[in-house]
Design an enzyme around this catalytic site. Structure first.
Site, PDB file in Angstrom:
ATOM      1  N   GLY A 132       0.844  -1.202   0.000  1.00  0.00           N
ATOM      2  CA  GLY A 132       0.000   0.000   0.000  1.00  0.00           C
ATOM      3  C   GLY A 132       0.877   1.248   0.000  1.00  0.00           C
ATOM      4  O   GLY A 132       0.711   2.154  -0.830  1.00  0.00           O
ATOM      5  N   HIS A 133       1.854   1.288   0.920  1.00  0.00           N
ATOM      6  CA  HIS A 133       2.784   2.427   0.962  1.00  0.00           C
ATOM      7  C   HIS A 133       3.541   2.546  -0.366  1.00  0.00           C
ATOM      8  O   HIS A 133       3.724   3.645  -0.896  1.00  0.00           O
ATOM      9  CB  HIS A 133       3.822   2.232   2.073  1.00  0.00           C
ATOM     10  CG  HIS A 133       3.258   2.169   3.460  1.00  0.00           C
ATOM     11  ND1 HIS A 133       3.337   1.040   4.232  1.00  0.00           N
ATOM     12  CD2 HIS A 133       2.641   3.100   4.226  1.00  0.00           C
ATOM     13  CE1 HIS A 133       2.800   1.274   5.417  1.00  0.00           C
ATOM     14  NE2 HIS A 133       2.357   2.516   5.444  1.00  0.00           N
ATOM     15  N   GLN A 149      -6.448   6.323   0.448  1.00  0.00           N
ATOM     16  CA  GLN A 149      -7.900   6.374   0.701  1.00  0.00           C
ATOM     17  C   GLN A 149      -8.291   5.511   1.902  1.00  0.00           C
ATOM     18  O   GLN A 149      -9.340   5.708   2.506  1.00  0.00           O
ATOM     19  CB  GLN A 149      -8.648   5.891  -0.545  1.00  0.00           C
ATOM     20  CG  GLN A 149     -10.159   5.957  -0.405  1.00  0.00           C
ATOM     21  CD  GLN A 149     -10.872   5.018  -1.343  1.00  0.00           C
ATOM     22  OE1 GLN A 149     -10.622   5.057  -2.546  1.00  0.00           O
ATOM     23  NE2 GLN A 149     -11.749   4.172  -0.814  1.00  0.00           N
ATOM     24  N   SER A 162      -0.022  -1.900   8.326  1.00  0.00           N
ATOM     25  CA  SER A 162       1.104  -2.351   9.165  1.00  0.00           C
ATOM     26  C   SER A 162       0.569  -3.143  10.351  1.00  0.00           C
ATOM     27  O   SER A 162       1.210  -4.076  10.831  1.00  0.00           O
ATOM     28  CB  SER A 162       1.902  -1.143   9.658  1.00  0.00           C
ATOM     29  OG  SER A 162       2.222  -0.312   8.565  1.00  0.00           O
ATOM     30  N   ARG A 163      -0.606  -2.765  10.828  1.00  0.00           N
ATOM     31  CA  ARG A 163      -1.176  -3.452  11.997  1.00  0.00           C
ATOM     32  C   ARG A 163      -1.556  -4.895  11.700  1.00  0.00           C
ATOM     33  O   ARG A 163      -1.703  -5.689  12.622  1.00  0.00           O
ATOM     34  CB  ARG A 163      -2.413  -2.695  12.502  1.00  0.00           C
ATOM     35  CG  ARG A 163      -2.083  -1.393  13.210  1.00  0.00           C
ATOM     36  CD  ARG A 163      -3.324  -0.809  13.855  1.00  0.00           C
ATOM     37  NE  ARG A 163      -3.023   0.385  14.629  1.00  0.00           N
ATOM     38  CZ  ARG A 163      -2.973   1.615  14.133  1.00  0.00           C
ATOM     39  NH1 ARG A 163      -3.190   1.814  12.844  1.00  0.00           N
ATOM     40  NH2 ARG A 163      -2.690   2.646  14.918  1.00  0.00           N
TER      41      ARG A 163
HETATM   42  P1  AMP Z   1       0.639   4.690   7.747  1.00  0.00           P
HETATM   43  O1  AMP Z   1       2.057   4.241   7.687  1.00  0.00           O
HETATM   44  O2  AMP Z   1      -0.316   3.600   8.132  1.00  0.00           O
HETATM   45  O3  AMP Z   1       0.460   5.961   8.536  1.00  0.00           O
HETATM   46  O4  AMP Z   1       0.230   5.036   6.252  1.00  0.00           O
HETATM   47  C1  AMP Z   1       0.957   5.955   5.485  1.00  0.00           C
HETATM   48  C2  AMP Z   1       0.172   6.280   4.236  1.00  0.00           C
HETATM   49  O5  AMP Z   1      -0.055   5.079   3.506  1.00  0.00           O
HETATM   50  C3  AMP Z   1      -1.217   6.869   4.565  1.00  0.00           C
HETATM   51  O6  AMP Z   1      -1.513   7.894   3.624  1.00  0.00           O
HETATM   52  C4  AMP Z   1      -2.115   5.675   4.382  1.00  0.00           C
HETATM   53  O7  AMP Z   1      -3.457   6.011   4.064  1.00  0.00           O
HETATM   54  C5  AMP Z   1      -1.443   4.937   3.239  1.00  0.00           C
HETATM   55  N1  AMP Z   1      -1.835   3.529   3.242  1.00  0.00           N
HETATM   56  C6  AMP Z   1      -1.869   2.683   4.304  1.00  0.00           C
HETATM   57  N2  AMP Z   1      -2.355   1.481   3.955  1.00  0.00           N
HETATM   58  C7  AMP Z   1      -2.651   1.560   2.633  1.00  0.00           C
HETATM   59  C8  AMP Z   1      -3.198   0.649   1.674  1.00  0.00           C
HETATM   60  N3  AMP Z   1      -3.560  -0.586   2.007  1.00  0.00           N
HETATM   61  N4  AMP Z   1      -3.342   1.069   0.406  1.00  0.00           N
HETATM   62  C9  AMP Z   1      -2.986   2.333   0.048  1.00  0.00           C
HETATM   63  N5  AMP Z   1      -2.477   3.245   0.900  1.00  0.00           N
HETATM   64  C10 AMP Z   1      -2.307   2.871   2.172  1.00  0.00           C
END
Ligand code: AMP
Length: 283
Positions: free
Chosen positions: A35-36, A147, A185-186
């Site tokens: 996703g990232h 999203q 990540s969770r």
């Molecule tokens: P985080 O590390 O969870 O704070 O996420 C960092 C960025 O990655 C945020 O903009 C999230 O919305 C995005 N993100 C997290 N999981 C996904 C996913 N499965 N698909 C697309 N973007 C994601």
């Protein structure tokens, strides 16, 4: 890939060789997954330089246990970012980033009173602080957000608009596991069985969408879905709701949703809090 761990060295880097290039920025909390990496890819398609930050922001955790247990693997993250062609990564250290505890706090009005804002008090204020600080240091032309954290996207949009921050927002699609579970990540904290059980989240969103196409009213869909989820002993539902994609308000009739709507869900499986959504654009 340049790795920068303090504000000054990042700002020196930012002010020198890349200063006149278009900068795409992907803020993250690390433990990176596809996703990232899809955000990095989008940024690279649209910008000359792509920067990423990894920082587990203590201010946005309302639950100390969630913060303690947040997964981390910086070495692997750096490998993934290098392979993805990221130009530089900023790894702020808590001691410097919050050397002085911010006195400022944010209130995002209605956006903050419902869904994530309701169940995670002060969460979005913490998000606002970290994003404002990062955007001031990184000064990107474009920031790439997922999203998956839809409410967070609206909050950051409000922050950028209200403060005239000269950064464009691009929201990227949710990347999912094969079974439909939104990557997070969770998810690494879930057992193998729970990861399978968690596929119920996306299945539920699709079921809600089907009920909408079958002409059910919002209230009927919410009642049906909630009843079903509340009977499932493997999970603890926090909310399932239908909300406007601009205001996040809920209405009794479909034609009151001016700009489209989404199905939004948060629940716990094995004590891990997971969120997801499905956006339907009516127009
Ligand atoms: P985080 O590390 O969870 O704070 O996420 C960092 C960025 O990655 C945020 O903009 C999230 O919305 C995005 N993100 C997290 N999981 C996904 C996913 N499965 N698909 C697309 N973007 C994601």
């Amino acid at each position: 890939m340049d790795i920068l761990t303090d504000n000054q060295s990042f700002m020196n880097f930012r002010g020198s060789k890349i200063n006149h290039k278009s900068i795409g920025f992907v803020p993250t909390m690390g433990y990176l997954h596809d996703g990232h990496l899809s955000l990095i890819k989008q940024s690279k398609l649209k910008n000359e330089i792509t920067l990423c930050s990894i920082f587990v922001n203590p201010l946005q955790f309302n639950n100390p246990e969630d913060f303690e247990k947040y997964p981390s693997n910086i070495d692997n993250d750096l490998k993934l970012l290098t392979n993805a062609g990221c130009d530089a990564v900023f790894l702020p250290k808590n001691e410097e980033f919050y050397a002085k505890k911010p006195v400022l706090s944010f209130d995002f009005g209605n956006l903050d009173n419902i869904m994530e804002g309701y169940f995670r008090p002060k969460h979005f204020s913490g998000v606002g602080i970290v994003v404002a600080k990062l955007l001031n240091i990184v000064k990107p032309n474009e920031v790439f957000l997922g999203q998956k954290d839809f409410q967070q996207c609206l909050v950051i949009k409000a922050l950028i608009e209200d403060l005239n921050i000269p950064t464009k927002i691009t929201i990227c699609n949710i990347v999912r596991e094969k079974n439909g579970l939104a990557m997070s990540s969770r998810n690494s904290r879930l057992s193998k069985v729970a990861r399978e059980d968690a596929s119920i989240i996306y299945k539920t969103l699709i079921e809600a969408q089907n009920l909408y196409f079958a002409n059910y009213e919002p209230k009927e869909i919410i009642n049906q879905i909630k009843t079903k989820l509340e009977q499932n002993e493997k999970l603890k539902l926090e909310y399932f709701t239908i909300a406007d994609t601009e205001t996040l308000q809920s209405y009794p009739a479909w034609n009151q949703y001016q700009s489209g709507f989404g199905f939004f869900i948060a629940l716990y499986i094995e004590g891990v809090r997971l969120i997801d959504n499905l956006i339907i654009n009516q127009k």
